[in-house]
Design an enzyme around this catalytic site. Structure first.
Site, PDB file in Angstrom:
ATOM      1  N   ARG A 159      37.239  52.001 -58.022  1.00 33.81           N
ATOM      2  CA  ARG A 159      35.804  51.830 -57.814  1.00 33.81           C
ATOM      3  C   ARG A 159      35.204  52.973 -57.011  1.00 33.81           C
ATOM      4  O   ARG A 159      34.023  52.942 -56.632  1.00 33.81           O
ATOM      5  CB  ARG A 159      35.548  50.485 -57.125  1.00 33.81           C
ATOM      6  CG  ARG A 159      35.872  49.286 -57.996  1.00 33.81           C
ATOM      7  CD  ARG A 159      35.947  47.988 -57.190  1.00 33.81           C
ATOM      8  NE  ARG A 159      37.144  47.920 -56.366  1.00 33.81           N
ATOM      9  CZ  ARG A 159      37.516  46.854 -55.658  1.00 33.81           C
ATOM     10  NH1 ARG A 159      36.767  45.761 -55.677  1.00 33.81           N
ATOM     11  NH2 ARG A 159      38.626  46.870 -54.932  1.00 33.81           N
ATOM     12  N   HIS A 217      37.111  46.962 -50.566  1.00 31.48           N
ATOM     13  CA  HIS A 217      37.898  47.495 -51.674  1.00 31.48           C
ATOM     14  C   HIS A 217      39.358  47.694 -51.288  1.00 31.48           C
ATOM     15  O   HIS A 217      40.199  47.952 -52.150  1.00 31.48           O
ATOM     16  CB  HIS A 217      37.306  48.813 -52.155  1.00 31.48           C
ATOM     17  CG  HIS A 217      36.005  48.661 -52.862  1.00 31.48           C
ATOM     18  ND1 HIS A 217      35.340  49.710 -53.462  1.00 31.48           N
ATOM     19  CD2 HIS A 217      35.233  47.560 -53.089  1.00 31.48           C
ATOM     20  CE1 HIS A 217      34.213  49.275 -54.008  1.00 31.48           C
ATOM     21  NE2 HIS A 217      34.125  47.963 -53.788  1.00 31.48           N
TER      22      HIS A 217
END
Length: 781
Positions: free
Chosen positions: A401, A251
Site C-alpha cells: 500500500r 499498515h
C-alpha cells in the site's frame, strides 16, 4: 523460575529459517476424498442415521467447488489488466500464500453450502453447520479444502535462531501458540460476529431484514447526511505527521484482503451488479432528485480458514476475516511478512546487510529511493509532462500500500534509508559479523524504533494519558498467556478513527517552512498512486516539511470527513466515485461487527438507551438527532460511526470507546510480543538506554536534507521559534552494539518468567574457569 541459555560467543547466529506454514496448492489427494465421507455424519433429528446421499454429494461436489473457485480466481487475475479493475486490484494485492489460504477458505464455505442445500432439500428446513458436521469432522473437512494444518508447538523448539530474531512471518513468537500474531491468520473476535444467518451473511444482506424492529440505514445515506463535510478545522497542537504515522503503523499491524472469488461462476460481475451475491456486497445508493437507484462496487473481505477449534461451538462456522500480515509492531511494513517478499526487498550483493534501492533514480544529494516493483508497466500514474517512454514505476516496500499517497511513500523512504544507514554503521563496528547477522541486528533495531515511536510518542496522544494509564499501564515483561493477534474491531473500526483526520491538502514547504516556490499545494486526490511526484518534484523533503509544518486536522462531530475522501477517493480512471466513509461502514457490516452499544458494554461503558444517554457522550444535539432518526434504535448504530462521534477525552483524539479499544489492542501487542524492545533478553541494558533516545525527528535528520525539526515530530511548531537544528536532537550511539571478535568464551544469559524480575546481572562470562559475576535471582515484582 530461571531460564538459562548458554552459548559460545564464537557462534554467530544465522537467519531464521522459513517455516512450513503455507498450505499446499491444488486439490487434496483423491485417497483422502475417498475416505472422508465415512467420517461425514449427517444426522437427522429423529434417528441420527448417516445420510449417504449427502456423503455422495460432498464427494462429487468437492472437486467441482474447487474448480469453480480456481476459475473465478483466474477470471479475476485476467480482469486486473483492465482499467476498471485497477483500483480494486491494486489496492488489495496479496502474495501467493495468502491467496492459497483464501482460496481454501472459499472452498470450505462452498462445500459447507453444498451440504446445507442438500440437507435443506431432504429435511425441508435450513440447517446450521453444527447440525451437519460434528466438531470432530470439521478439521478434516478444512484439511480437504486445502486449509493449512495446525502448527504444532514442537516446531518452535527446533528453531534455534528464534532465540535471537523474530521470524519474518511472526510464527513461533509464542512458542506454545505458534500462530498467535502470525501472518495469514484470522483476525480475532473479542465479541462474537453478528451475521444475519448466524454464519456468513453481513448485516444488511437481506433487504427488508429488521434489526431491533427497524431496517438498517443505507451506509451511503449515513455518509452523506452525517459524515460528509466540505470543511475541516485545523488545530495547533499536533502536526499532520502524527496523522500519517497512524496510517503507516496501521499498515504494520493489519491488512485484510478482498475476496479472491469474482462470482464468475454465477455469471455475475461484482463491478457491474447491484445484487448481494457472494462475494459482491454493493453499496446501495438512492438519488433523491431522480429517484434512481444505483450502487458502488464492494468486494467482501477474504474469509480465513477455520483454525481455532477452541471457539464456542455455536461460533465455529462463523465466517472470519484474514490478516495477511503479522499483527506485531515489528516493522513488517519495511521488511515484508513472508520469506519471499523479504528476499525481494534485500540487497544480497551487499556485505553489510542492506536493503535494495532504486536502480533508476536518486535524489539531488545522491540519497536512495525505494526500489521499483518487478511487474512493469505498473498501475501508478505518470507525469503528464514526461517524454514518451519515461516512467516512474510504483515503488516496492514491505507493504504494497506504499503508493497510496505521498506521505506513505515519504515514511517508507525514510525507513529504507535508516535501515541502510544503521546496517552500514554496524558493519563498521563489527567487521566480523556476517551480512546476515548485520541484516538481522539492524532489522531488530528498526523494529524497536517502530515500537518506541508508536507506544511512547503516538498512542498517548491519540487516546489520552489517562486512558493509557488505565488500560495499558507500565510494562512488566513478556506474558506468554497473552494473544497479541489483531482484533477484528480494532482493524475494521477503532483504528480507522484516523480517516476523520485526513487532510484535504498536501502542502509542500521550502527550507523556511513556507509554501514552496515551485511546488504548490496538492488536493489529496492528486497525490494517490503518484510516486513520480517524489522523484520529479523535489524528493521527500518538501512533503516532510509540509507534514511537520502543517497543523493536524481536528475531529468535529459536525465536520467528520472531507469530500476529498467521501467523493474522490483513489480514482484510477474508473467511472465510480469512491466514498471512504461508506466503505468503512460497509466493511464493518461485512465483518458482522457487533453494534456500538455492545462494544460500549464490552469496555465497561454505559449502554445508551435514550436520547438523553446519547447526549451524555455526544454533546452535539443535531448529530444525535440525525443518528437516532436514521438508525431508529441505539443498538443498530454501527460501531465505527458511534465511536467516531463521541466527544473527545481530555488530551485525546478519541472518545471513550475508541480509546478503550485501541488501548486494549496496544497492550496485547506489547505484552504478548516475546521480542518487544523492553522484554528481558531482547536488548542489553546499555542498548535499551540508547534506544530510549530515539525519535522520529532524529530519523528525519539522519535520512533527509531537512536540517531543522521539532523535538517531537508529532507536535506542531512554527518556524523558526519552535524548531531545533538537527545537531540538538538526541542521537543513538551504536557503540552499544559493538561486539568483541571471537574469543571462544562461554556466555550465560538469564531470563525470568513473566511475573518475576531479575536481580543481578543478566549476562555472565566464563573467564579462566570462573564466572564474571555471581548468578542472579528471579524475585517477585
Amino acid at each position: 523460575m530461571l531460564t538459562v541459555k548458554v552459548h559460545s560467543r564464537s557462534r554467530v547466529p544465522g537467519p531464521p529459517r522459513a517455516f512450513p506454514n503455507q498450505p499446499r496448492a491444488g486439490a487434496p489427494p483423491q485417497s483422502k476424498l475417498d475416505t472422508y465421507p465415512r467420517s461425514l455424519l449427517i444426522k437427522s433429528e429423529n434417528d441420527k442415521r448417516v445420510t449417504s446421499i449427502v456423503q455422495e454429494l460432498f464427494n462429487s461436489s468437492h472437486q467441482e467447488n474447487l474448480q469453480m473457485v480456481d476459475n473465478a480466481m483466474l477470471h479475476t487475475k485476467r480482469s486486473k489488466t483492465s482499467s476498471l479493475m485497477a483500483i480494486f486490484s491494486f489496492l488489495r494485492q496479496v502474495e501467493p500464500g495468502a491467496l492459497v489460504i483464501s482460496q481454501a477458505a472459499e472452498v470450505f464455505e462452498k462445500n459447507l453450502q453444498t451440504l446445507k442445500d442438500n440437507a435443506k432439500w431432504r429435511h425441508k428446513r435450513d440447517l446450521a453447520g453444527l447440525e451437519l458436521l460434528p466438531l470432530e469432522d470439521v478439521e478434516l473437512m478444512a484439511d480437504l479444502s486445502g486449509c493449512p494444518p495446525p502448527t504444532h508447538p514442537a516446531i518452535c523448539l527446533q528453531q534455534s535462531p528464534l532465540d535471537n530474531y523474530r521470524s519474518i512471518s511472526g510464527l513461533c513468537n509464542n512458542r506454545h501458540n505458534p500462530t498467535w500474531g502470525a501472518a495469514n491468520t484470522a483476525l480475532v473476535r473479542w465479541l462474537p460476529a453478528q451475521y444475519e444467518d448466524g454464519e456468513k451473511q453481513p448485516k444488511g444482506w437481506n433487504l427488508g431484514r429488521l434489526h431491533n424492529g427497524f431496517p438498517l440505514p443505507l451506509v451511503e445515506a449515513v455518509s452523506k447526511k452525517i459524515i460528509k463535510s466540505s470543511l475541516k478545522w485545523k488545530e495547533d497542537v499536533y502536526s499532520q505527521l502524527m496523522i500519517e504515522w497512524g496510517q503507516f503503523i496501521d499498515h504494520d499491524i493489519t491488512f485484510t484482503p478482498q475476496s479472491t472469488r469474482d462470482a464468475a461462476d454465477l455469471g455475475i460481475d461484482c463491478l457491474n451488479t447491484c445484487q448481494n451475491v457472494h462475494p459482491c456486497f454493493p453499496i446501495q445508493s438512492h438519488d433523491l432528485q431522480s429517484a434512481a437507484k444505483s450502487c458502488m462496487p464492494f468486494f467482501r473481505s477474504s474469509p480465513a480458514c477455520i483454525g481455532n477449534f477452541g471457539l464456542a461451538k455455536k461460533h465455529v462456522f462463523q465466517r472470519q476475516q484474514l490478516n495477511i500480515i503479522t499483527s506485531f509492531i515489528d516493522a513488517s511494513v519495511v521488511y515484508g511478512h513472508t520469506p519471499e517478499l523479504q528476499s525481494l526487498l534485500r540487497n544480497f550483493s551487499s556485505l553489510s546487510g542492506r536493503l535494495a534501492i532504486n536502480n533508476s533514480f536518486k535524489d539531488g544529494e545522491d540519497r536512495s529511493y525505494l526500489p521499483s516493483v518487478d511487474a512493469t508497466p505498473s498501475a501508478c500514474f505518470q507525469d503528464p509532462r514526461a517524454p514518451q517512454g519515461e516512467r516512474v514505476e510504483c515503488f516496492a516496500a514491505g507493504d504494497n500500500r506504499v503508493n497510496e499517497g505521498l506521505s506513505l511513500i515519504v515514511l517508507h523512504t525514510l525507513w529504507l534509508r535508516e535501515h541502510n544507514r544503521v546496517a552500514g554503521a554496524l558493519k563498521v563496528l563489527n567487521s566480523h559479523w556476517s551480512k546476515e547477522t548485520v541484516y538481522q541486528e539492524t532489522r531488530k533495531i528498526i523494529g524497536a524504533l517502530h515500537q518506541i515511536i508508536t507506544m511512547r510518542d503516538y498512542i498517548p496522544k491519540i487516546i489520552g494519558q489517562d486512558s493509557f494509564d488505565r488500560y495499558i499501564g507500565p510494562y512488566i515483561g513478556y506474558d506468554p498467556t497473552v494473544n497479541p493477534s489483531a482484533s477484528n474491531v480494532f482493524a475494521t473500526a477503532a483504528f480507522r478513527f484516523g480517516h476523520a483526520t485526513i487532510s484535504t491538502v498536501v502542502r509542500r514547504l521550502n527550507e523556511s517552512f513556507q509554501t514552496h516556490e515551485h511546488l504548490p499545494p496538492l488536493r489529496l486526490h492528486h497525490t494517490f498512486f503518484s510516486p513520480w511526484r517524489i522523484v520529479k518534484e523535489g524528493g521527500i523533503e518538501p512533503v516532510l516539511r509540509g507534514l511537520m509544518g502543517t497543523a493536524a486536522t481536528s475531529v468535529s462531530t459536525d465536520k467528520l470527513m472531507s469530500e476529498e475522501v467521501t467523493e474522490k477517493l483513489a480514482v484510477l480512471n474508473t467511472p465510480w466515485k469512491l466514498d471512504l466513509a461508506a466503505l468503512n461502514l460497509q466493511r464493518g457490516r461485512d465483518h458482522a461487527l457487533a453494534g456500538y452499544n455492545d462494544w460500549r458494554e464490552f469496555c465497561g461503558l454505559k449502554r445508551l438507551k435514550a436520547k438523553e444517554d446519547f447526549q451524555d457522550v455526544v454533546k452535539d444535539k443535531i448529530i444525535v438527532n440525525k443518528i437516532l432518526k436514521m438508525y431508529k434504535h441505539p443498538d443498530n448504530i454501527d460501531v465505527w460511526l458511534g465511536g467516531l462521534v463521541e466527544d473527545l477525552l481530555k488530551d485525546s483524539r478519541n472518545g471513550p470507546l475508541f480509546s478503550c479499544l485501541i488501548a486494549k489492542q496496544m497492550k496485547l501487542l506489547r505484552d504478548g510480543d516475546r521480542f518487544w524492545w523492553e522484554a528481558q533478553g531482547t536488548f542489553t541494558k546499555h542498548q535499551i538506554t540508547e534506544l530510549s533516545k530515539s525519535s522520529l525527528s532524529r530519523i528525519i535528520c539522519d535520512n533527509s536534507e531537512v536540517t531543522e525539526v521539532p523535538l517531537d515530530a508529532f507536535k506542531y511548531g512554527k518556524y523558526p521559534d519552535d524548531l531545533l537544528p538537527c545537531s540538538l536532537i538526541p542521537n543513538i550511539s551504536l557503540e552499544a552494539w559493538r561486539e568483541k571478535k571471537n574469543t571462544g568464551k562461554l556466555v550465560a544469559h538469564y531470563i525470568c518468567y513473566h511475573g518475576f524480575r531479575l536481580k543481578g546481572t543478566e549476562k555472565l562470562e566464563c573467564n579462566e574457569n570462573r564466572w564474571s559475576d555471581p548468578p542472579p535471582e528471579c524475585i517477585g515484582r
